[in-house]
Design a protein around this motif. Sequence first.
Motif, short mmCIF file in Angstrom:
data_model
loop_
_atom_site.label_atom_id
_atom_site.label_comp_id
_atom_site.label_asym_id
_atom_site.label_seq_id
_atom_site.Cartn_x
_atom_site.Cartn_y
_atom_site.Cartn_z
N SER A 57 39.62 37.16 29.88
CA SER A 57 38.18 36.91 29.97
C SER A 57 37.48 36.45 28.75
N THR A 77 38.49 42.48 35.37
CA THR A 77 38.21 41.04 36.25
C THR A 77 38.87 41.51 37.54
N ASP A 120 39.65 32.23 35.42
CA ASP A 120 40.23 33.49 34.93
C ASP A 120 40.40 34.50 35.91
MG MG Z 1 39.30 39.94 32.60
#
Ligand code: MG
Length: 444
Positions: A57, A77, A120
């Motif tokens: 990220s 994430t 991502d």
């Molecule tokens: Mg991440």
Amino acid sequence: MEGKTGRIVSESRNMFYIKTQNSLKGIPKKGSIFLIELNGEPMIRCGLLGKPNSGKSTFFVAATGKEVKIANYPFTTIDPNVGIGYVTLRCVCKEFGVNDNPRNSICIDGIRYAPIEIWDVAGLVPGAWQGRGLGNKFLDDLRQADILIHVVDASGRYDAEGKDLGRPGMWDPLQDIAFLEEEIHRWFWQILKRNWPKFARKVEVEKKDFSSSLADLLSGLKINKDHIMAAIDVTELDPEKPTSWSEEDLYAFAVALRKISKPIVIVANKIDVPGAEDNYKRMLDSGFDVIPASALAELALIRYAEKGIIKYVRGSSNFEIINNNALSQRERILLEKIRDLMNKWGSTGVQKAINHAIFNVSKMIAVFPVEDENKLTDHKGNVLPDVFLVPEGTTAKEFAGLIHSDLARTFIYALDIRTKKKLPSDYILKHRDVIKIFAAARKK
Ligand SMILES: [Mg+2]
Ligand SMILES: Nc1nc2c(ncn2[C@@H]2O[C@H](COP(=O)(O)OP(=O)(O)OP(=O)(O)O)[C@@H](O)[C@H]2O)c(=O)[nH]1
């Protein structure tokens, strides 16, 4: 398509489509300056992957400028982040002595920024292909990627699951490289295995073309006929007798197909951490093609540049402090550390990794089409309006077809703006070519 096979392909496509729409919220819409859309095809998609806490990220925010959550714990994430990053190349504006006003890209100080899509995704843990961690979710999120960047924690501070081991050097990042490749290969293998009995029988009984049929089956993974034919060449398996392939054959085929359709670029991230350099060297010694990087340093530079405290051009080897008073002593020391790092490695490595992925590994080239050969404009008067990224080996006529399908049909010749020479339909375009397509008037 009918049955299980069709369902899998179309489901994944639908899911992906919906996600793309959601995730692209906030990014300028199609037709605006950021999105290159060649004949309706989305731009190149680059997926960031790696174990939790490796810095995906951070790399993503540094590359796209889109704010997403970064934190020192695993699985920060979960849902994929989608943003626009750039590959950079020397623009042709200076060579032609013009002031350009790009439409689908950006030009700063003679550097052209061509947009690509960056994804991502959630961290990958061993056994993910069998559903461990967040399971196949992030793998599914990567289905439509053209190229993958493996963000490796070169500092060796986190274990395979992204757990903080307290200090650098506690984990061997070479293990991460091996495990990640295996995960991806097993994922491909599983998809093939699931569909194989029915698919192989059908190809043999109905005497279908193996490559076209498999390309239909795997289109949700952005795998095409050329990828499949190349994988057949590499593995020397018999495409007319797919029912005779063993599990090992299928695995070898999955590996070849992955390497061809979704190459992986390795980034030795956190190169700023003591000890990371040794790990990077060990990666090189083991034969890996690796780009050292500090996503954190790049992110810091971008943030200071946004605030007008430093002048920094993405990917460059240095920066200039323009508002020294706005910095505390601590920040000055930090910036000088970053400068040392850039001196040592040539840059922070983030832009270099993206350029390497697109130009060297994916083997794309950038081509500038114009409509007016004298003014170098489009019909609206924009000078050097577009730059398109196309695969190496693209011919002038194929390029015309990418701009508009009509243009391929009515193609007469292309003009090389540099030499003013006529280029035939089978001319193979070169990186940084500037061309005009001459086409016959469209028949009604
Ligand atoms: Mg991440
Ligand atoms: N020193 C250093 N730390 C970094 C670098 N890149 C990321 N980090 C740190 O690593 C931690 C994890 O960063 P993230 O970017 O959230 O990692 P991630 O791979 O997205 O993690 P998940 O979303 O959990 O999979 C954060 O504390 C970052 O500040 C780097 O280049 N150098």
